[in-house]
Scaffold this motif. Sequence first.
Motif, PDB file in Angstrom:
ATOM      1  N   LYS A   9       0.841  -1.197   0.000  1.00 36.65           N
ATOM      2  CA  LYS A   9       0.000   0.000   0.000  1.00 36.65           C
ATOM      3  C   LYS A   9       0.873   1.243   0.000  1.00 36.65           C
ATOM      4  CE  LYS A   9      -4.223  -1.670   2.240  1.00 36.65           C
ATOM      5  NZ  LYS A   9      -5.160  -1.485   3.385  1.00 36.65           N
ATOM      6  N   VAL A  10       0.510   2.192  -0.854  1.00 31.96           N
ATOM      7  CA  VAL A  10       1.206   3.479  -0.895  1.00 31.96           C
ATOM      8  C   VAL A  10       0.488   4.449   0.043  1.00 31.96           C
ATOM      9  CG1 VAL A  10       1.886   5.429  -2.335  1.00 31.96           C
ATOM     10  CG2 VAL A  10       1.994   3.088  -3.255  1.00 31.96           C
ATOM     11  N   VAL A  11       1.238   4.956   1.030  1.00 35.68           N
ATOM     12  CA  VAL A  11       0.657   5.816   2.065  1.00 35.68           C
ATOM     13  C   VAL A  11       1.307   7.185   2.015  1.00 35.68           C
ATOM     14  CG1 VAL A  11       0.140   6.051   4.526  1.00 35.68           C
ATOM     15  CG2 VAL A  11       0.367   3.763   3.514  1.00 35.68           C
ATOM     16  N   LEU A  12       0.496   8.221   1.879  1.00 30.52           N
ATOM     17  CA  LEU A  12       0.965   9.609   1.899  1.00 30.52           C
ATOM     18  C   LEU A  12       0.580  10.226   3.240  1.00 30.52           C
ATOM     19  CD1 LEU A  12       1.948  12.340   0.771  1.00 30.52           C
ATOM     20  CD2 LEU A  12      -0.230  12.529  -0.453  1.00 30.52           C
ATOM     21  N   ILE A  13       1.593  10.714   3.970  1.00 30.81           N
ATOM     22  CA  ILE A  13       1.362  11.268   5.307  1.00 30.81           C
ATOM     23  C   ILE A  13       1.859  12.707   5.348  1.00 30.81           C
ATOM     24  CG2 ILE A  13       1.726  10.957   7.785  1.00 30.81           C
ATOM     25  CD1 ILE A  13       2.614   8.073   7.178  1.00 30.81           C
ATOM     26  N   THR A  14       1.071  13.611   5.902  1.00 33.84           N
ATOM     27  CA  THR A  14       1.489  15.008   6.040  1.00 33.84           C
ATOM     28  C   THR A  14       1.914  15.293   7.479  1.00 33.84           C
ATOM     29  OG1 THR A  14      -0.713  15.892   6.601  1.00 33.84           O
ATOM     30  CG2 THR A  14      -0.175  15.637   4.252  1.00 33.84           C
ATOM     31  N   GLY A  83       2.342   4.518  -9.243  1.00 27.69           N
ATOM     32  CA  GLY A  83       1.142   4.095  -9.953  1.00 27.69           C
ATOM     33  C   GLY A  83      -0.152   4.114  -9.170  1.00 27.69           C
ATOM     34  N   ARG A  84      -0.098   4.468  -7.909  1.00 25.97           N
ATOM     35  CA  ARG A  84      -1.317   4.450  -7.095  1.00 25.97           C
ATOM     36  C   ARG A  84      -1.086   5.203  -5.788  1.00 25.97           C
ATOM     37  NH1 ARG A  84      -3.559  -0.141  -7.165  1.00 25.97           N
ATOM     38  NH2 ARG A  84      -4.577  -0.138  -5.133  1.00 25.97           N
ATOM     39  N   ILE A  85      -2.157   5.551  -5.118  1.00 28.38           N
ATOM     40  CA  ILE A  85      -2.123   6.065  -3.746  1.00 28.38           C
ATOM     41  C   ILE A  85      -3.255   5.361  -3.009  1.00 28.38           C
ATOM     42  CG2 ILE A  85      -2.392   8.064  -2.226  1.00 28.38           C
ATOM     43  CD1 ILE A  85      -1.299   9.811  -4.463  1.00 28.38           C
ATOM     44  N   ASP A  86      -2.898   4.596  -1.998  1.00 31.08           N
ATOM     45  CA  ASP A  86      -3.896   3.782  -1.292  1.00 31.08           C
ATOM     46  C   ASP A  86      -4.425   4.441  -0.024  1.00 31.08           C
ATOM     47  OD1 ASP A  86      -3.767   1.096  -2.838  1.00 31.08           O
ATOM     48  OD2 ASP A  86      -1.664   1.586  -2.460  1.00 31.08           O
ATOM     49  N   ILE A 129      -7.693   9.382  -8.343  1.00 34.70           N
ATOM     50  CA  ILE A 129      -6.836   8.188  -8.372  1.00 34.70           C
ATOM     51  C   ILE A 129      -7.517   7.035  -7.648  1.00 34.70           C
ATOM     52  CG2 ILE A 129      -4.609   7.240  -7.630  1.00 34.70           C
ATOM     53  CD1 ILE A 129      -3.506  10.141  -7.864  1.00 34.70           C
ATOM     54  N   MET A 130      -8.017   7.307  -6.452  1.00 32.82           N
ATOM     55  CA  MET A 130      -8.680   6.262  -5.671  1.00 32.82           C
ATOM     56  C   MET A 130      -9.969   5.801  -6.341  1.00 32.82           C
ATOM     57  SD  MET A 130      -8.126   7.549  -1.728  1.00 32.82           S
ATOM     58  CE  MET A 130      -6.487   7.558  -0.968  1.00 32.82           C
ATOM     59  N   ARG A 131     -10.667   6.728  -6.973  1.00 34.71           N
ATOM     60  CA  ARG A 131     -11.915   6.369  -7.655  1.00 34.71           C
ATOM     61  C   ARG A 131     -11.634   5.414  -8.816  1.00 34.71           C
ATOM     62  NH1 ARG A 131     -13.704   9.147 -11.660  1.00 34.71           N
ATOM     63  NH2 ARG A 131     -12.738  11.127 -10.980  1.00 34.71           N
ATOM     64  N   GLU A 132     -10.546   5.668  -9.573  1.00 36.37           N
ATOM     65  CA  GLU A 132     -10.172   4.777 -10.670  1.00 36.37           C
ATOM     66  C   GLU A 132      -9.736   3.407 -10.146  1.00 36.37           C
ATOM     67  OE1 GLU A 132     -10.365   5.155 -14.071  1.00 36.37           O
ATOM     68  OE2 GLU A 132     -11.558   6.897 -13.515  1.00 36.37           O
ATOM     69  N   GLN A 133      -9.087   3.428  -8.991  1.00 39.63           N
ATOM     70  CA  GLN A 133      -8.659   2.159  -8.371  1.00 39.63           C
ATOM     71  C   GLN A 133      -9.835   1.387  -7.798  1.00 39.63           C
ATOM     72  OE1 GLN A 133      -4.506   4.105  -6.549  1.00 39.63           O
ATOM     73  NE2 GLN A 133      -6.100   3.453  -5.175  1.00 39.63           N
ATOM     74  N   MET A 134     -10.942   2.122  -7.529  1.00 43.87           N
ATOM     75  CA  MET A 134     -12.093   1.581  -6.786  1.00 43.87           C
ATOM     76  C   MET A 134     -11.645   1.091  -5.406  1.00 43.87           C
ATOM     77  SD  MET A 134     -14.921   1.975  -8.430  1.00 43.87           S
ATOM     78  CE  MET A 134     -16.086   0.826  -7.672  1.00 43.87           C
ATOM     79  N   ASN A 135     -10.701   1.847  -4.846  1.00 40.32           N
ATOM     80  CA  ASN A 135     -10.155   1.453  -3.549  1.00 40.32           C
ATOM     81  C   ASN A 135      -9.325   2.614  -2.992  1.00 40.32           C
ATOM     82  OD1 ASN A 135      -9.568  -0.413  -1.400  1.00 40.32           O
ATOM     83  ND2 ASN A 135      -7.492  -0.509  -2.222  1.00 40.32           N
ATOM     84  N   GLY A 136      -9.304   2.740  -1.690  1.00 36.47           N
ATOM     85  CA  GLY A 136      -8.499   3.771  -1.043  1.00 36.47           C
ATOM     86  C   GLY A 136      -9.018   4.053   0.354  1.00 36.47           C
TER      87      GLY A 136
END
Length: 311
Positions: A9-14, A83-86, A129-136
């Motif tokens: 899983k790709v995780v973006l944290i601020t 390629g993704r952001i989960d 991005i998440m909508r295209e993945q149908m996941n997030g």
Amino acid sequence: MNQVDTSQKVVLITGCATGLGKALVETLSRNPAYKIVVTARSHRLEHLRELFQESDKLLIRELDVTNESNVYSLVNEIANLWGRIDVLVNNAGICYRSVVEHMDRESEMIQLETNYLGPMSLIRSVLPIMREQMNGHIINISSVSGMVSMPTMASYSASKHALEGATESLWYEAKPYGIKVSLVEPGFINSDSFKNILLPKKAKLSAKLKGPHSEYYNSMSPFIESLMKWAFATPESIAHKVEKLIERKNPPLRLRVTLDAVVFSILRKLLPEFMFHKVMFLLLPGSRLWGHRSYFGNRVRAKKINSSAHA
């Protein structure tokens, strides 16, 4: 675009330089199931690189959540690279402490841009991005101030109330696309974050000169600091709860991660509103004397002056 790897899983944290953000990076980086994008504002980047080392599963990037072009540029970079952001964790925040009368527009806007408008920009940028993945999974770090407002915390509470309202709406909108949405609500955390509290100019002046409302600052600041020092929850303990939240198949909309947050939520449900606020007011240190110096004292002096004038 590189071949998409869905094994991690790709995780973006601020807001990763201190506190919960730092603890969350430390926790998730030990788990091979995650690739992490670690972010902070430019003046914290050097410190961030001292804390963490870049690798094929950890990126360190500059991110000012109030800069929309910076937000979209970073999200595009991550999407092109991995390629993704989960998972998006909106953790960056700022806290101004001031009574309403002393708050200025500039400070108010900084508060809202950091705690509300910034997270919403990030959400808008990752949603396609998440909508295209149908996941997030979108996780917004809120606060007990998002459900209970306290004196000298009006602006901070307003920003967290806004975040809570928008997140609740988003839950309905994102659900059909397989996107999970959660609010994490911590209360008092045993950390030094109280040292990062900011005061607008008028609040600083009033506290320094013992002016109107100075009694609020003089009682609330030590009260909050002592509660934080005695709190059982730590950034590390909350980070573990956030990790478990990410791993849950059906995570809740709201997760209260400290004992006081749980207690406040129960009291709000059990007590009638008028009673809840009355009890809260009486429990705050020195509240029965608030206004006596700044308002009643001035009124008594004015009365004496008027009496002397008529004598």
